[in-house]
Design a protein around this motif. Structure first.
Motif, mmCIF file in Angstrom:
data_model
loop_
_atom_site.group_PDB
_atom_site.id
_atom_site.type_symbol
_atom_site.label_atom_id
_atom_site.label_comp_id
_atom_site.label_asym_id
_atom_site.label_seq_id
_atom_site.Cartn_x
_atom_site.Cartn_y
_atom_site.Cartn_z
ATOM 1 N N GLY A 124 6.977 97.523 28.869
ATOM 2 C CA GLY A 124 7.900 96.939 28.181
ATOM 3 C C GLY A 124 7.963 97.206 26.991
ATOM 4 N N LEU A 125 7.009 97.690 26.270
ATOM 5 C CA LEU A 125 6.642 98.399 25.122
ATOM 6 C C LEU A 125 7.339 99.703 25.059
ATOM 7 C CD1 LEU A 125 5.298 98.144 22.261
ATOM 8 C CD2 LEU A 125 3.246 99.158 23.076
ATOM 9 N N ILE A 126 7.222 100.503 26.058
ATOM 10 C CA ILE A 126 8.030 101.951 26.219
ATOM 11 C C ILE A 126 9.391 101.592 26.142
ATOM 12 C CG2 ILE A 126 8.448 103.689 27.693
ATOM 13 C CD1 ILE A 126 5.220 103.580 28.429
ATOM 14 N N LEU A 127 9.817 100.765 26.988
ATOM 15 C CA LEU A 127 11.393 100.943 27.276
ATOM 16 C C LEU A 127 12.081 99.988 26.171
ATOM 17 C CD1 LEU A 127 11.619 99.785 30.926
ATOM 18 C CD2 LEU A 127 12.103 102.019 29.920
ATOM 19 N N GLY A 128 11.177 98.933 25.373
ATOM 20 C CA GLY A 128 11.769 98.173 24.258
ATOM 21 C C GLY A 128 11.976 99.012 23.035
ATOM 22 N N VAL A 129 10.897 99.801 22.881
ATOM 23 C CA VAL A 129 11.014 100.718 21.466
ATOM 24 C C VAL A 129 11.912 102.021 21.781
ATOM 25 C CG1 VAL A 129 9.766 102.124 19.990
ATOM 26 C CG2 VAL A 129 8.811 99.790 20.642
ATOM 27 N N ALA A 130 11.909 102.397 22.839
ATOM 28 C CA ALA A 130 12.856 103.845 23.256
ATOM 29 C C ALA A 130 14.156 103.298 23.146
ATOM 30 C CB ALA A 130 12.607 104.270 24.656
ATOM 31 N N GLY A 131 14.436 102.129 23.788
ATOM 32 C CA GLY A 131 16.121 101.842 23.980
ATOM 33 C C GLY A 131 16.421 100.644 22.729
ATOM 34 N N ALA A 132 15.386 100.350 21.822
ATOM 35 C CA ALA A 132 16.021 99.272 20.771
ATOM 36 C C ALA A 132 16.366 98.236 21.400
ATOM 37 C CB ALA A 132 16.879 100.032 19.874
ATOM 38 N N PRO B 123 -3.414 92.037 11.323
ATOM 39 C CA PRO B 123 -3.461 90.709 10.928
ATOM 40 C C PRO B 123 -1.877 90.021 11.302
ATOM 41 C CG PRO B 123 -2.909 92.206 9.365
ATOM 42 C CD PRO B 123 -3.300 93.052 10.369
ATOM 43 N N ASP B 124 -2.094 88.708 11.386
ATOM 44 C CA ASP B 124 -0.872 87.878 11.365
ATOM 45 C C ASP B 124 -0.180 88.248 12.923
ATOM 46 O OD1 ASP B 124 -1.483 86.708 9.004
ATOM 47 O OD2 ASP B 124 -0.286 88.373 8.094
ATOM 48 N N VAL B 125 -0.981 88.130 14.089
ATOM 49 C CA VAL B 125 -0.389 88.694 15.240
ATOM 50 C C VAL B 125 0.837 87.534 15.744
ATOM 51 C CG1 VAL B 125 -2.447 89.566 16.119
ATOM 52 C CG2 VAL B 125 -2.097 87.373 16.503
ATOM 53 N N ALA B 126 0.867 86.435 15.222
ATOM 54 C CA ALA B 126 1.833 85.638 15.469
ATOM 55 C C ALA B 126 3.214 86.125 14.797
ATOM 56 C CB ALA B 126 1.659 84.180 14.814
ATOM 57 N N CYS B 127 3.481 86.928 14.085
ATOM 58 C CA CYS B 127 4.335 87.400 13.368
ATOM 59 C C CYS B 127 5.087 88.397 14.315
ATOM 60 C CB CYS B 127 3.844 88.034 11.775
ATOM 61 S SG CYS B 127 3.559 86.727 10.680
ATOM 62 N N TYR B 128 4.453 89.208 15.062
ATOM 63 C CA TYR B 128 4.893 90.056 16.022
ATOM 64 C C TYR B 128 5.713 89.526 17.090
ATOM 65 C CZ TYR B 128 1.922 93.239 13.100
ATOM 66 O OH TYR B 128 1.399 94.204 12.408
ATOM 67 N N THR B 129 6.911 89.313 17.068
ATOM 68 C CA THR B 129 7.778 88.706 18.057
ATOM 69 C C THR B 129 8.654 90.117 18.932
ATOM 70 O OG1 THR B 129 9.888 88.911 16.731
ATOM 71 C CG2 THR B 129 8.057 86.811 16.692
ATOM 72 N N GLY B 130 9.147 89.535 19.866
ATOM 73 C CA GLY B 130 10.141 90.394 20.683
ATOM 74 C C GLY B 130 10.890 91.143 19.732
ATOM 75 N N HIS B 131 11.340 90.749 18.501
ATOM 76 C CA HIS B 131 12.374 91.794 17.750
ATOM 77 C C HIS B 131 11.418 92.679 17.451
ATOM 78 C CE1 HIS B 131 15.873 92.411 15.396
ATOM 79 N NE2 HIS B 131 15.215 92.282 14.547
ATOM 80 N N CYS B 132 10.322 92.644 17.387
ATOM 81 C CA CYS B 132 9.653 94.225 16.772
ATOM 82 C C CYS B 132 9.694 95.118 17.512
ATOM 83 C CB CYS B 132 7.896 93.722 16.835
ATOM 84 S SG CYS B 132 7.685 92.348 15.503
ATOM 85 N N LEU B 133 10.052 95.139 18.782
ATOM 86 C CA LEU B 133 10.441 96.064 19.517
ATOM 87 C C LEU B 133 11.788 96.775 19.190
ATOM 88 C CD1 LEU B 133 9.638 94.762 23.138
ATOM 89 C CD2 LEU B 133 8.258 96.063 21.729
ATOM 90 N N ARG B 134 12.806 96.111 18.883
ATOM 91 C CA ARG B 134 14.142 96.420 18.398
ATOM 92 C C ARG B 134 13.867 97.242 16.931
ATOM 93 N NH1 ARG B 134 19.145 96.246 19.974
ATOM 94 N NH2 ARG B 134 20.710 95.558 18.462
ATOM 95 N N ARG B 135 13.287 96.439 16.256
ATOM 96 C CA ARG B 135 13.043 96.811 14.737
ATOM 97 C C ARG B 135 12.476 98.083 14.723
ATOM 98 N NH1 ARG B 135 14.247 94.831 10.059
ATOM 99 N NH2 ARG B 135 12.880 95.161 8.300
ATOM 100 N N SER B 136 11.147 98.169 15.584
ATOM 101 C CA SER B 136 10.249 99.538 15.712
ATOM 102 C C SER B 136 11.159 100.683 15.851
ATOM 103 C CB SER B 136 9.081 99.142 16.369
ATOM 104 O OG SER B 136 8.424 98.158 15.819
#
Length: 193
Positions: free
Chosen positions: A5-13, A106-119
């Motif tokens: 999920g991480l690979i596909l999410g970041v690779a494809g925004a 820190p602040d793991v709750a701040c890392y949401t699904g949108h982070c994949l796209r934003r990253s």
């Protein structure tokens, strides 16, 4: 599932729902890469992206796919631990926070699904990719959205700082000193010894 999920999410925004709805048929393994098709997007513009053989990304994807039992009745790529039920949006949304927790950020709750796209967009901006390419990659219609990623890019900020302070995109101590002299002490002779 998390690594794929991480690979596909970041690779494809990818948006979370795009990952949730991704099917086995949307991914073509061509040996040296994966061709991933996102047919249903928020903007109604289908997207295609490629995952190349960097590190062990393709191996991880292939291993994940091989664990899929043949009797599964749905075609969605991401399945629950038992590989029977498709993963929902809430589970997919938690991938970045699980990764952040693993990395002890820190602040793991701040890392949401949108982070994949934003990253994905931020990595492209930091690599110096132009706005049009970022827009195309992420499927954005708005230039303003893509500009936000380029504008906040550390690479972009560094380049601007060097252009302002040094007059070029490369840094040089002597030029910095000369600019400092002109800005801070015009007409004053500075003693550097």
């Amino acid at each position: 599932m998390i690594k794929v999920g991480l690979i596909l999410g970041v690779a494809g925004a990818c948006r979370t729902d795009e990952l949730v709805n991704l099917t086995v048929d949307n991914i073509e393994d061509v040996g040296s890469s994966l061709i991933v098709k996102i047919p249903n997007t928020k903007t109604k513009i289908p997207r295609i992206f490629v995952v190349t053989d960097v590190g062990n990304m393709l191996e991880l994807f292939r291993k994940y796919l091989s664990l899929r039992p043949p009797h599964v009745k749905h075609m969605r790529l991401f399945c629950t631990t038992k590989q029977e039920n498709p993963v929902g949006k809430n589970t997919m949304e938690k991938i970045p926070s699980v990764v952040a927790s693993y990395l002890k950020l820190p602040d793991v709750a701040c890392y949401t699904g949108h982070c994949l796209r934003r990253s994905s967009a931020t990595l492209l901006a930091d690599a110096g990719v132009d706005i049009t390419t970022i827009k195309r990659h992420a499927g954005w219609k708005s230039t303003t959205v893509a500009e936000g990623y380029v504008e906040n890019s550390i690479e972009s900020k560094t380049k601007i700082a060097n252009q302002v302070l040094v007059g070029t995109t490369t840094s040089a101590i002597t030029k910095t000193v000369n600019v400092s002299e002109r800005l801070l002490c015009p007409g004053m002779q500075l003693d550097y010894e």
